[in-house]
Every structure is written in C-alpha cells, then in structure tokens.
Write an enzyme that holds these catalytic residues in place. Sequence first.
Site, short mmCIF file in Angstrom:
data_model
loop_
_atom_site.label_atom_id
_atom_site.label_comp_id
_atom_site.label_asym_id
_atom_site.label_seq_id
_atom_site.Cartn_x
_atom_site.Cartn_y
_atom_site.Cartn_z
N PHE A 143 8.50 16.12 -2.20
CA PHE A 143 9.47 15.64 -1.21
C PHE A 143 10.78 16.43 -1.25
O PHE A 143 11.85 15.89 -0.98
CB PHE A 143 9.72 14.13 -1.37
CG PHE A 143 8.62 13.33 -0.73
CD1 PHE A 143 7.39 13.23 -1.35
CD2 PHE A 143 8.80 12.73 0.50
CE1 PHE A 143 6.34 12.54 -0.76
CE2 PHE A 143 7.76 12.05 1.10
CZ PHE A 143 6.52 11.96 0.47
N GLU A 195 0.85 -1.20 0.00
CA GLU A 195 0.00 0.00 0.00
C GLU A 195 0.88 1.25 0.00
O GLU A 195 1.87 1.32 0.72
CB GLU A 195 -0.91 -0.02 1.24
CG GLU A 195 -1.86 1.13 1.31
CD GLU A 195 -2.65 1.32 0.01
OE1 GLU A 195 -3.29 0.36 -0.45
OE2 GLU A 195 -2.59 2.42 -0.56
N CYS A 245 6.21 4.94 8.90
CA CYS A 245 6.75 4.13 7.79
C CYS A 245 8.23 4.37 7.51
O CYS A 245 9.03 3.44 7.58
CB CYS A 245 5.93 4.38 6.53
SG CYS A 245 4.27 3.72 6.66
N ALA A 305 12.54 21.20 2.86
CA ALA A 305 13.48 21.06 3.97
C ALA A 305 12.71 21.18 5.29
O ALA A 305 11.75 21.93 5.39
CB ALA A 305 14.54 22.15 3.87
#
Length: 440
Positions: free
Chosen positions: A252, A151, A263, A255
């Site tokens: 992503f 997932e 996870c 900073a």
Amino acid sequence: MQITMVGSGYVGLVSGACLADFGHTVSCIDTDAQKIEALKAGKMPIYEPGLQDLVANNVRQHRLSFSTDLVAAVRGAQAVFIAVGTPSRRGDGHADLTFVYQAARAIAAGLDGFTVVVTKSTVPVGTGDEVERIIRETNPNADFAVVSNPEFLREGAAIDDFKRPDRIVLGVDDKRAEAVMTEIYRPLYLNQAPFVFTSRRTSELTKYAANAFLATKITFINEIADLCEQVGANVQDVARGIGLDKRIGSKFLHAGPGYGGSCFPKDTQALIKTAQDFGAPIRIVETVSAVNDQRKRAMARKVFAALGGSVRGKTIAVLGLTFKPNTDDMRDSPAISIITALQDGGARINAFDPEGMDQARQVLDDLTYFYDPYSCCEKADALVIVTEWDAFRALDLNRIKSLLTAPILVDLRNIYEPDDLARHDFLYAGVGRGSSPVKK
Ligand SMILES: NC(=O)c1ccc[n+]([C@@H]2O[C@H](COP(=O)([O-])OP(=O)(O)OC[C@H]3O[C@@H](n4cnc5c(N)ncnc54)[C@H](O)[C@@H]3O)[C@@H](O)[C@H]2O)c1
C-alpha cells in the site's frame, strides 16, 4: 456444517464457495432473482479469478446451491452469514444498514434450533446489538447468537485471501457460538491462520480501523509523490526505502490516482461519522478522505497539463476503468471522476478495460469503447493509463506511438519507466517521479 450465506455478491459468493470447498454445505441466497438464475445456470455475475471453477466444482459435489428462498435456507442451518451491501447512506456518509436489517428480519422468521447469525458485511459498531434486537423482536422464541466476523478479502485475489487470510477476526460474546465459529473455520485453524477472538463491538471497529489505516497509507504516499514532483525525487525509491522498514512494510505504498472501490471511500466516511457521533473525531481519517477526493481532480489536471493546458476538442485514450486490476468492479473507481473531469474539459474519451466495460457503461456516459488497447489509441491525442492491468504493462510502444496523433503518455500507476519512454520519444508523466516534464 450447514451454512446459509445471505447476499451473493463479491463477498457472499466468494465466501460461500470457499466455505463449501472446506467441506460445509452452503446455500447462497440473494434477493436478486436474475443473479440467482445466472448462478444456477453456471454463469458468474461478477468477474473474480478462479471463481467459476470453484463454484462449478462445489455445485457438482452438492455442497453449494443457490436460491432466493431465504426462510427455507435458514431452516436447519447452524450458521447464517449476512453478506449484503452496506453502501454510504445518501447525503450523510453513514453506513446504510437497510439491507442488513431487512436480512435480519427475514432470517428471524426461519430460525429453528440454535443458530449463529454472523455479520460478515462491514457494519458500524453497535450493528450486532441492533441485529440481535430485531431478531428477538421478530421471533421471541428464537435460540440464536449474533457474531461479528468482518471480511478482509480483496477483489481480484479474493479466493486466496479467504483461504489464506492474514487473520480471522471473530467478535463473539457467547460460548456456543464460539464453538460453531471454530468448527466453521477449522481448516484455517489447521493451517495456523491467526484467530483474533474479541468482543462483537471490538470486531466491528477492527474492520473500519483496518480500512482507514490502509487508506491513510495510500494517501500518505500520494502526498509524498506530489512533493517528489516538486523537489525532483522519486516516490518509488522513497516507498522502497521506507517500506523495507518492517515497522512500515512495503504494501500500500504505490503512488497513484487515489483510492477508490467499493470499500475504502464508504468505510472511511462511515468511520468518520461514527467517531463524530461518539464525540471522538478521527481527524487524520477526515483529512485522508478530503485529500483523496481532491486527488482525482488533480490527476485530471495532470492530463490537461500534458496536453498543454487544455483537452478541449481532444480525444483521450483511457486504458483501465475498474478501481483495480482483476475485477470488473467499477464502484467508486477513480476512473469515473477522472474521465468526467476530462469530459467536462471538452475531451472525447476512447476507453478499454479487460473486464470492466459492462459495468462502466452503467456509470459513465458518452465513452467510445474498444476491445483492445491498440484500437483504443487510434487517432487519440494522448494515452492515459488509469488501472494497472497486467495486459498494459508491456504495450508495443512503437505501435502505440504510430497510432496516437502525439506521443503523450500519462501513467497514473507508474507501470512504465520514464527513461524507457524518453528513449521512445514519448512525453511521459508518471506520479511522483521527479523528472516529470509535466508541472501541475
Ligand atoms: N467487495 C469487497 O471487496 C469487500 C471486502 C470486504 C468486505 N466487504 C463488505 O461486504 C459487504 C458486501 O459487499 P459486496 O461487495 O459483496 O456487495 P455486493 O453488492 O456485491 O453484494 C451484496 C449482495 O447482497 C444482495 N442483497 C441485498 N439485500 C439482500 C437481502 N435482504 N437478502 C439477500 N440478499 C440481499 C444484493 O442483491 C447483492 O447481490 C459490504 O458490507 C462490504 O463493505 C466487501
């Protein structure tokens, strides 16, 4: 199709509710009787936007139910998903598969007719083989196939991620199982979501590779941010400048205080261990994990520096405790290490989080909790923003300044503009934005 979801946590509950919404009949199982009682009473055990309504609608349509009776729920199901936790094993960082194997044994007892057993939990390469062995050993007559279907949903956007995934990865080594999985995900197939059909082992590794890559991207921009502070550059502009390159992508590249959550920390550790066990160490991920661990202490030092080198006897107002906004999940949240370091340095902590305070109480001691950002700041000596909840993006800065004993804001998510804060006469420290007045 009749589906059983074993484990009704962040992944199991969202996946179960979404599969019910696709039109399947789903029974969500958990060993936690309190959780199941709460769900039966219409109370959500977790905070996830949109979940309450999705669950209520599907319960009303008799497509979604909750139970602790796993064996009964497995009987007659065409697919049984395993969505139990796979935390870090104490001491060595390997994934702890106790819950997965317990679930496999319990499922074996209920199997009748061809059933696909699907590992949705994040599990190391070879776990599917072991699940298969356990089921065969427990119930030698069972007719089943084990599939890997990791997932990729993100807490806080979980329903949308499940219903509009970037891809569905299916590790299937059996034709009948492939037909069942295709039927389960038919609504996504019709939406033209990409499917990656592959071997079970490849699928298991794909999930870890994805999380390790994302953790690497975060860590990369964090180190670039550190360099920005030294050379007087702006990490947000660097991130934009590189992120617009389609080969890199803009996601992503924010900073901040380092990755946390349920996870990335455990999955990078588990991948490191698997790679070492197989004699193919992934040194880049080993470094990422080490750098990320150090980062939280560096963030605490940023606060020390903003207060002139010491926080002893000071009161720090902390806004945001969860590892990211729009969840109540505190697992491995950067706030835990940062707050602990501040407390170790002699600070008292005032804290506010829109959804995470119940869970925070279980993992953090000696905090004073408040129920809005402003009361949290009253008579505090500095404000630190740790999690970028929307509610913190447009604070009344004049009011905050009047509440604090000194106008100091350490913004670990860069949600404010240094120039704006300077205009409001704040001493402002962001992350990686050159002109930071605060040196490490
Ligand atoms: N949380 C996320 O954002 C996310 C995203 C992708 C993948 N994953 C992976 O999904 C898995 C589940 O994560 P989660 O965050 O939902 O965990 P969680 O702790 O929220 O939920 C797990 C649930 O499984 C239950 N459980 C444990 N053993 C059981 C058993 N034998 N039978 C029935 N229920 C049992 C627990 O009581 C708990 O409610 C993990 O492997 C995780 O790495 C999580």
